[in-house]
Each structure stands twice: as structure tokens, then as C-alpha cells.
Design an enzyme around this catalytic site. Structure first.
Site, short mmCIF file in Angstrom:
data_model
loop_
_atom_site.label_atom_id
_atom_site.label_comp_id
_atom_site.label_asym_id
_atom_site.label_seq_id
_atom_site.Cartn_x
_atom_site.Cartn_y
_atom_site.Cartn_z
N THR A 90 33.33 71.23 54.69
CA THR A 90 33.10 69.93 55.31
C THR A 90 31.75 70.08 55.99
O THR A 90 31.42 71.18 56.48
CB THR A 90 34.18 69.57 56.36
N HIS A 91 30.95 69.06 55.97
CA HIS A 91 29.56 69.13 56.47
C HIS A 91 28.77 70.22 55.73
O HIS A 91 27.81 70.77 56.28
CB HIS A 91 29.51 69.41 57.98
N SER B 199 11.46 76.35 32.23
CA SER B 199 10.23 75.87 32.84
C SER B 199 9.06 76.31 31.98
O SER B 199 9.10 77.39 31.38
CB SER B 199 10.10 76.45 34.25
N LYS C 36 13.18 80.61 34.91
CA LYS C 36 13.93 79.41 35.30
C LYS C 36 14.91 78.92 34.25
O LYS C 36 14.64 78.94 33.07
CB LYS C 36 12.96 78.26 35.61
N GLU D 92 21.02 66.72 36.91
CA GLU D 92 19.95 66.10 37.70
C GLU D 92 19.63 64.70 37.17
O GLU D 92 19.48 63.74 37.92
CB GLU D 92 18.68 66.95 37.66
#
Ligand code: ARG
Length: 478
Positions: free
Chosen positions: A168-169, A296, A302, A309
């Protein structure tokens, strides 16, 4: 009446088609500005289906002869095969899908083609087309939503025992089953399916017969057309728009659909955000199959989660369409206005985006590699069983608020010692409360904490498996 009869050729040329009232042809710029054929041709199958149902009814009502009806059917069959073969010539001059098909019909079968539009306007025609088209898309989307849920349920079942730090948070809160976490998304997508089914009921109503705005003086049988087009309720009763002005101008169904679609995308977007976080090195909870990622061009190490996304990004696009449609309607007086032509592109793009996204996510779910050790390590780091210690003390007779305070001290001590609560020796724990006994450790382990939440809707693996079974039964029925 004009003195000379209008030739078919003239009818095929829009600038002269309206009426003799117009003294100059439309400018090219205005033609392009007002035309919709290059996007609404997508409605061709619905347009033909609507026209055939209308023609069949016109004949049944004695408004159209059997010969004309047969000619229309023959012409439409030919048009269908031309469009499917890609040989149909779409003309900007003919503005939209409706006029293109009607002009070709008249070219093919002559005067019968001109009789098709009896008792009909493009206003009720286009509203019917969009509804028919959207109904079909909703049915496909429902199947895709089910496929995604099925895929997630499978991953959830495999991971019912895997321990994930629940947040949570975005701070470690309590251990949860990774399967339980995934089933939270299944709940969201299940609600999305319900919403789509509900929207479908209001999409599946017939505007035809409203004509331009006021209804028509021909004795049309609107219910017959509705039945032919499958616009019926659960009991088989024809669903017909009951007010002609509303029938031609209502686009609530498009807004409702796009709102439901926006929620689907919001759910996809939340899942995407988690996948992206979980795949980052700092978490390292999961890996996504290479085929859903890209590299990448500069950093050789990468592997980027491009699909989630992009899905997160495309959510903005669909929510944007909702805003577009809702704003489209806000200032329109009754009844039809040309503004409504702007309903199509947002709707089309919403459907396309949703379909692709759901397809990819159903596939991607199966390709998630879970890293249980990393998840468990993260749960241990965050004192995820502190609540369990408090609950233990409550069971020994303490008030929860007092227990909460005592455990805060215990956590502080554990942090200073650099160990988990379960690693503090009993003697150390007993300094916080003498009532703590050997049995405390059961609940302090991540697994003990997980197993303890064996309540309907809770995260205990037994509950997760029960939910998996419930979802499976539900999805099998859909
Ligand atoms: N292309 C138009 C649309 O999508 C069809 C209806 C046109 N009606 C009219 N009265 N101009 O809304």
C-alpha cells in the site's frame, strides 16, 4: 417538379444529386471536408445488412414489388463481392458509404435501386449502421476479454503459493499470493465484460423507421426489421428506438461504449505499470518473454517492456476518444446534425486499440517468468508480518491499538539489528510483551501470514484456488 427526368448518371454525381435547388457545385475543399467515405466505408457490411432488412420489409408491406426486391438483393450480393474482392470503386464525390453503395446499386439494377431509400433517411440509416457494426465488435471484444481472463487465471493458479510483497502506498504492507494479485485483475476484467454486455443491450436497438427525424408516412414494420437484424432482447422481443428524434440523434451508446472501453484500458494500464515495475532491476520480480520487449539502439544491455508501456500510453488515447465523443454531443440541438459524422473515427480507433491490446495481453500473460525468490526477499525486507505479530498479541488479550504500538517498537529493534521480525530470538520478543510464546513464529513467517488469511476474498492459497475454480466455471459459461 423539374421538367426533365433525372438520369442515373446525374444521381451518381453528388454535386447534382441533392436537388435542382443548388446552382453551383460543391468546392473540392468542402467536398473533402464533408466526406466521410474514406473512414466510414468500414461500415459497408452493416450498411448492406440494414438495407436488405429494410427492403425485405418494404416488400412484405407491399411498398416494394417482389421484382424490385429481388433486384436489390441481386445488386447487393454483387456489391458485397466487389467490396470483398477490393474492386469496388469508392468515390469521394459520393460523400459516404451510404451514397456510394446506393449509387452503385442503382448503376447495377436501375430504378429498383432508387426505390430502396423509400421511408428511410441517411440519418436513421447511419445510426443503424453504427449500432450494427458496434454490436459485432462488442461480441468480439467480449471473447477477447474472456481469453485474457482465462490466461490470467491460469498464471494465477500456477502461482497460488508464490509470495509477493503486497503494497500500500508502494510500501511493503503484507505478504500476498502472486496468484491472488493477478486475480484482482481478473475481477476488473470480469466487471468490464459485464459492462460491455450491458452496453450491448442499449446498442442493439433499431433507429430505422425514424427516417430524417419525424418518422415516416409509409406503413413500415419497424419491429420486423429489428427482428431481421437480430435487434431483440433476451425474450426475443424486438428492440426499436421509440422516439424518432432521439433515434436519429442519440449517440449515448457510443459514449457508453467508449467509457466502458476506457475502463478496460485503465485496468490494462494499471497492470502494465506493475509489469514495468516488476521487470525493472530494482524489483526483478518477473521477466517478460523477449518477443514482447525491445532492445536499445545504444545500450546493449537493455531489454525494455515496450508492450506494457505502449498500452499504458494508448490508454490516454482511448480516454481522449471518450472526451471527444462526450464533447461532440454537448451542444447539439435535436435532431440529427452533421456533427455526428465525427462519432466514427474515435469509435473505430477505440475498437482497434482495444482489440490489439487485449490480444497481446492474453498472449503476454502466458509468457511471464515469475521469480519467487526475489519476491520473497522483498517481502522479508519490508516487515510484512508486523500486522501478524499485532494480531497475535490481540489473541493473547491485548487491545489492538496497544498491540500496534508494541509491534512498532519490535520492528524498530529488528531494523536496528538488521533482521526480520521472525529472526529476533524469543527472549528478545518477550521483552516487548511477556505473553509472547514459542507459537509466535508460526505467524511471523511469510507463509504463516499468508495461510492465516483464509477468509473469503483473502490471500490464502486455498482461497486463491477456490477463486480460480469459480472463475473457470464462470468463464466456461460465457
Ligand atoms: N455520413 C453521415 C454521418 O455519418 C450520414 C448521415 C448524413 N445525413 C445528412 N443529413 N447529411 O452522419
Amino acid at each position: 417538379m423539374s421538367s426533365s427526368p433525372i438520369s442515373d448518371n446525374q444521381l451518381a454525381n453528388k454535386s447534382q444529386a441533392w436537388s435542382a435547388l443548388f446552382s453551383e457545385p460543391m468546392s473540392d475543399l468542402v467536398k473533402r471536408y464533408t466526406a466521410s467515405v474514406f473512414f466510414d466505408k468500414r461500415l459497408w457490411a452493416a450498411d448492406i445488412a440494414g438495407s436488405l432488412a429494410h427492403a425485405e420489409m418494404l416488400q412484405a408491406q407491399g411498398i416494394l414489388s417482389a421484382e424490385d426486391h429481388a433486384a436489390i438483393e441481386r445488386g447487393m450480393a454483387q456489391i458485397k463481392s466487389e467490396i470483398e474482392a477490393g474492386s469496388f470503386e469508392w468515390k469521394l464525390d459520393l460523400e459516404d458509404v451510404h451514397l456510394n453503395i446506393e449509387a452503385r446499386l442503382t448503376e447495377l439494377v436501375g430504378v429498383a435501386g432508387k426505390r430502396l431509400h423509400t421511408g428511410r433517411s441517411r440519418n436513421d440509416q447511419v445510426a443503424t449502421d453504427v449500432r450494427l457494426w458496434l454490436r459485432g465488435e462488442i461480441d468480439e471484444l467480449s471473447l477477447l476479454l474472456n481469453a485474457l481472463q482465462t490466461a490470467l487465471v491460469e498464471v494465477a493458479e500456477k502461482n497460488a503459493e508464490v509470495i509477493l510483497p503486497g503494497f500500500t502506498h508502494l510500501q511493503v504492507a503484507q505478504p500476498v499470493s502472486f496468484g491472488h494479485h493477478l486475480l484482482a485483475y481478473v475481477e476488473m476484467f470480469a466487471r468490464d465484460s459485464e459492462r460491455l454486455a450491458d452496453v450491448r443491450r442499449r446498442v442493439n436497438r433499431l433507429p430505422l423507421g425514424a427516417a430524417a427525424l419525424a418518422g415516416t408516412s409509409y406503413p413500415l414494420d419497424r419491429e420486423r426489421v429489428a427482428r431481421t437484424l437480430g435487434m431483440v432482447d433476451d425474450k426475443g422481443v424486438a428492440c426499436v428506438c421509440q422516439n424518432s428524434l432521439d433515434a436519429v440523434s442519440d449517440r449515448d451508446f457510443a459514449i457508453e461504449f467508449t467509457a466502458a472501453a476506457s475502463l478496460v484500458m485503465v485496468h490494462v494500464s494499471r497492470l502494465s505499470e506493475e509489469l514495468i515495475l516488476w521487470m525493472s532491476q530494482a524489483f526483478s520480480f518477473i521477466d517478460l518473454a523477449d518477443r514482447f520487449c525491445t532492445g536499445s539502439s545504444i545500450m546493449p544491455q537493455k531489454k525494455n517492456p515496450d508492450v506494457p508501456e505502449l498500452a499504458r500510453g494508448k490508454t490516454g488515447r482511448v480516454v481522449g476518444h471518450l472526451m471527444g465523443l462526450i464533447t461532440l454531443m454537448k451542444g447539439q440541438p435535436l435532431a440529427y446534425n452533421k456533427d455526428n459524422q465525427e462519432d466514427k473515427e474515435p469509435l473505430f480507433d477505440t475498437v482497434d486499440t482495444l482489440k490489439d491490446t487485449l490480444r497481446i495481453f492474453a498472449e503476454m500473460a502466458g509468457g511471464i517468468t515469475v521469480k519467487p525468490e526475489a519476491m520473497e526477499r522483498a517481502a522479508l525486507k519490508g516487515y510484512a508480518t508486523a500486522t501478524d505479530l499485532a494480531d497475535y498479541l490481540v489473541k493473547k488479550g491485548l487491545a489492538f491499538r496497544d498491540a500496534h504500538e508494541i509491534v512498532a517498537h519490535a520492528v524498530k529493534t529488528a531494523i536496528q539489528a538488521g533482521v526480520d521480525l521472525s529472526q529476533l530470538p524469543l527472549s528478545e520478543l518477550q521483552k516487548f510483551d511477556a505473553r509472547i510464546g514459542e507459537d509466535v513464529f508460526e505467524g511471523l513467517s511469510l507463509r504463516g501470514s499468508l495461510e492465516a488469511r483464509n477468509i473469503l476474498g483473502g490471500t490464502a492459497p486455498a482461497q486463491v484456488r477456490a477463486q480460480v475454480a469459480r472463475h473457470r466455471a464462470r468463464l466456461a459459461q460465457a
